[in-house]
Scaffold this motif. Structure first.
Motif, mmCIF file in Angstrom:
data_model
loop_
_atom_site.group_PDB
_atom_site.id
_atom_site.type_symbol
_atom_site.label_atom_id
_atom_site.label_comp_id
_atom_site.label_asym_id
_atom_site.label_seq_id
_atom_site.Cartn_x
_atom_site.Cartn_y
_atom_site.Cartn_z
ATOM 1 N N GLU A 25 0.832 -1.202 0.000
ATOM 2 C CA GLU A 25 0.000 0.000 0.000
ATOM 3 C C GLU A 25 0.868 1.255 0.000
ATOM 4 O OE1 GLU A 25 -2.664 -0.407 3.323
ATOM 5 O OE2 GLU A 25 -3.705 -2.113 2.412
ATOM 6 N N LEU A 26 1.962 1.219 0.754
ATOM 7 C CA LEU A 26 2.908 2.336 0.784
ATOM 8 C C LEU A 26 3.530 2.530 -0.594
ATOM 9 C CD1 LEU A 26 4.569 4.510 2.210
ATOM 10 C CD2 LEU A 26 6.156 2.694 2.914
ATOM 11 N N ARG A 27 3.926 1.427 -1.225
ATOM 12 C CA ARG A 27 4.493 1.484 -2.577
ATOM 13 C C ARG A 27 3.516 2.151 -3.541
ATOM 14 N NH1 ARG A 27 7.476 -0.512 -6.636
ATOM 15 N NH2 ARG A 27 6.367 -1.294 -8.453
ATOM 16 N N ALA A 28 2.270 1.708 -3.524
ATOM 17 C CA ALA A 28 1.244 2.265 -4.416
ATOM 18 C C ALA A 28 1.039 3.755 -4.124
ATOM 19 C CB ALA A 28 -0.059 1.497 -4.271
ATOM 20 N N GLU A 29 1.023 4.118 -2.865
ATOM 21 C CA GLU A 29 0.835 5.526 -2.503
ATOM 22 C C GLU A 29 1.993 6.387 -3.018
ATOM 23 O OE1 GLU A 29 0.247 8.445 1.376
ATOM 24 O OE2 GLU A 29 0.685 6.318 1.715
ATOM 25 N N THR A 71 13.282 2.303 1.294
ATOM 26 C CA THR A 71 14.408 1.713 0.580
ATOM 27 C C THR A 71 13.916 0.880 -0.603
ATOM 28 O OG1 THR A 71 14.413 -0.284 1.935
ATOM 29 C CG2 THR A 71 15.783 1.571 2.712
ATOM 30 N N ILE A 72 14.845 0.497 -1.454
ATOM 31 C CA ILE A 72 14.522 -0.336 -2.610
ATOM 32 C C ILE A 72 13.934 -1.662 -2.151
ATOM 33 C CG2 ILE A 72 15.529 -1.601 -4.558
ATOM 34 C CD1 ILE A 72 17.557 0.802 -4.763
ATOM 35 N N GLU A 73 14.509 -2.251 -1.120
ATOM 36 C CA GLU A 73 14.003 -3.537 -0.623
ATOM 37 C C GLU A 73 12.586 -3.407 -0.064
ATOM 38 O OE1 GLU A 73 15.005 -6.861 2.787
ATOM 39 O OE2 GLU A 73 16.665 -5.701 1.950
ATOM 40 N N MET A 74 12.282 -2.284 0.574
ATOM 41 C CA MET A 74 10.959 -2.076 1.165
ATOM 42 C C MET A 74 9.870 -1.911 0.114
ATOM 43 S SD MET A 74 11.662 0.680 4.226
ATOM 44 C CE MET A 74 9.955 1.182 4.286
ATOM 45 N N VAL A 75 10.119 -1.009 -0.855
ATOM 46 C CA VAL A 75 9.035 -0.585 -1.746
ATOM 47 C C VAL A 75 9.378 -0.705 -3.229
ATOM 48 C CG1 VAL A 75 7.987 0.966 -0.037
ATOM 49 C CG2 VAL A 75 9.752 1.847 -1.600
ATOM 50 N N GLY A 76 10.587 -1.120 -3.547
ATOM 51 C CA GLY A 76 11.012 -1.199 -4.945
ATOM 52 C C GLY A 76 11.728 0.077 -5.359
ATOM 53 N N LYS A 77 12.529 -0.040 -6.402
ATOM 54 C CA LYS A 77 13.345 1.098 -6.838
ATOM 55 C C LYS A 77 12.492 2.286 -7.275
ATOM 56 C CE LYS A 77 17.341 2.364 -9.537
ATOM 57 N NZ LYS A 77 18.550 1.927 -10.194
ATOM 58 N N ASP A 78 11.412 2.019 -8.006
ATOM 59 C CA ASP A 78 10.591 3.118 -8.511
ATOM 60 C C ASP A 78 9.879 3.879 -7.402
ATOM 61 O OD1 ASP A 78 8.983 0.878 -8.071
ATOM 62 O OD2 ASP A 78 7.876 1.065 -9.939
ATOM 63 N N ALA A 82 10.365 7.615 -6.065
ATOM 64 C CA ALA A 82 9.217 8.517 -5.931
ATOM 65 C C ALA A 82 9.341 9.367 -4.663
ATOM 66 C CB ALA A 82 7.912 7.723 -5.922
ATOM 67 N N ALA A 83 9.743 8.753 -3.551
ATOM 68 C CA ALA A 83 9.923 9.509 -2.307
ATOM 69 C C ALA A 83 10.981 10.588 -2.508
ATOM 70 C CB ALA A 83 10.304 8.566 -1.168
ATOM 71 N N TRP A 84 12.069 10.214 -3.182
ATOM 72 C CA TRP A 84 13.138 11.177 -3.442
ATOM 73 C C TRP A 84 12.636 12.348 -4.294
ATOM 74 C CZ3 TRP A 84 15.076 11.778 -8.526
ATOM 75 C CH2 TRP A 84 16.054 12.767 -8.646
ATOM 76 N N GLU A 112 21.190 0.794 -0.553
ATOM 77 C CA GLU A 112 19.812 0.475 -0.190
ATOM 78 C C GLU A 112 18.836 1.418 -0.888
ATOM 79 O OE1 GLU A 112 19.223 -0.626 4.087
ATOM 80 O OE2 GLU A 112 21.355 -0.097 4.178
ATOM 81 N N ILE A 113 19.376 2.542 -1.363
ATOM 82 C CA ILE A 113 18.641 3.457 -2.230
ATOM 83 C C ILE A 113 19.570 3.777 -3.395
ATOM 84 C CG2 ILE A 113 17.283 4.459 -0.344
ATOM 85 C CD1 ILE A 113 19.090 6.991 -0.607
ATOM 86 N N ASP A 114 19.031 4.346 -4.442
ATOM 87 C CA ASP A 114 19.852 4.750 -5.576
ATOM 88 C C ASP A 114 20.782 5.874 -5.117
ATOM 89 O OD1 ASP A 114 20.907 5.924 -7.886
ATOM 90 O OD2 ASP A 114 19.050 5.720 -9.009
ATOM 91 N N PRO A 115 22.104 5.661 -5.157
ATOM 92 C CA PRO A 115 23.034 6.704 -4.711
ATOM 93 C C PRO A 115 22.861 8.015 -5.468
ATOM 94 C CG PRO A 115 24.197 4.629 -4.995
ATOM 95 C CD PRO A 115 22.804 4.440 -5.551
ATOM 96 N N GLY A 116 22.435 7.940 -6.721
ATOM 97 C CA GLY A 116 22.213 9.158 -7.494
ATOM 98 C C GLY A 116 21.179 10.066 -6.864
#
Length: 182
Positions: A25-29, A71-78, A82-84, A112-116
Motif C-alpha cells: 500500500e505504501l508502494r502504491a501511494e 528503501t529499494i528492498e521495502m518498496v522497490g526502486k521506482d 518517488a519519495a526522493w 539500499e537506495i539509488d546513490p544518485g
C-alpha cells in the motif's frame, strides 16, 4: 489467558503478509504521489505545484517517521525514487530536504537506495556542490554551478557509483542543452 493473548498479538503483528500488505500500500501511494507530482509539474492538472508539494512533503515526513526512508528492498526502486522526487522538489523547506539528505547518505553508500538520488539532492541544496549535477545551459553546453574541491569530484562520484563528471556534463549537454553527439 494472557499467554494466549500475547501469542495472538505476536502472530498478528509478525505475520509477513500483514507487513507486505502495508508496504505494498505504501508502494502504491508513493507511486501515485510521484505521478501526481509529475503531472502537476508539467501542467497536466489544475493543482498548484507548490501547494501539492507542501502537502506531499508532509506525507513523506510521516512515512519516514513511521517506516524509515523507503528503501529499494521495502518498496522497490521506482517507489523509493518517488519519495526522493517529492523531497527533491520540496524547495520550500530546505530544512526538510537537509533532514532527509542526512538520512539518505548511509543508505546510498550501502546501495539500499539509488546513490544518485542522494547526489542530486545534495547538490541541489548545497553551494558549492560536490558532484557537479546542477548547472545551466550556455548555448548547447551544460556548465555546472560552482563545485567544492573540483579536483576530487571524480573520486566522490566514483564512491557513489556514478560516471565521471565530464561524461555526465557531456550527457547533460546533449539531453538538456541540445548538443549533438560527437
Amino acid at each position: 489467558m494472557k499467554y494466549l493473548y500475547f501469542i495472538a498479538c505476536i502472530t498478528t503483528f509478525s505475520n509477513p503478509s500483514y507487513a507486505n500488505e502495508e508496504l505494498s500500500e505504501l508502494r502504491a501511494e508513493l507511486l501515485e504521489m510521484m505521478k501526481l507530482d509529475q503531472d502537476t509539474l508539467h501542467g497536466k492538472t489544475q493543482l498548484s505545484f507548490e501547494e501539492l508539494n507542501a502537502k506531499q512533503s508532509q506525507r513523506v515526513q510521516e512515512i519516514v517517521e513511521k517506516f524509515g526512508w523507503p528503501t529499494i528492498e521495502m518498496v522497490g526502486k521506482d517507489a523509493s525514487q518517488a519519495a526522493w522526487i517529492i523531497v527533491q522538489h520540496a524547495d520550500h523547506d530546505i530544512q526538510f530536504q537537509k533532514n532527509m539528505l542526512w538520512m539518505m547518505r548511509p543508505l546510498a553508500l550501502s546501495k539500499e537506495i539509488d546513490p544518485g538520488n542522494y547526489v542530486y539532492l545534495y547538490d541541489r541544496i548545497h553551494t558549492p556542490q560536490l558532484y557537479g549535477t546542477q548547472g545551466k545551459c550556455e548555448g548547447s553546453t551544460f556548465t555546472p554551478f560552482p563545485i567544492k574541491d573540483i579536483e576530487k569530484i571524480n573520486t566522490r562520484r566514483d564512491e557513489m557509483g556514478m560516471s565521471t563528471a565530464q561524461e555526465y556534463w557531456d550527457m547533460a549537454s546533449e539531453r538538456m542543452c541540445g548538443a549533438s553527439k560527437h
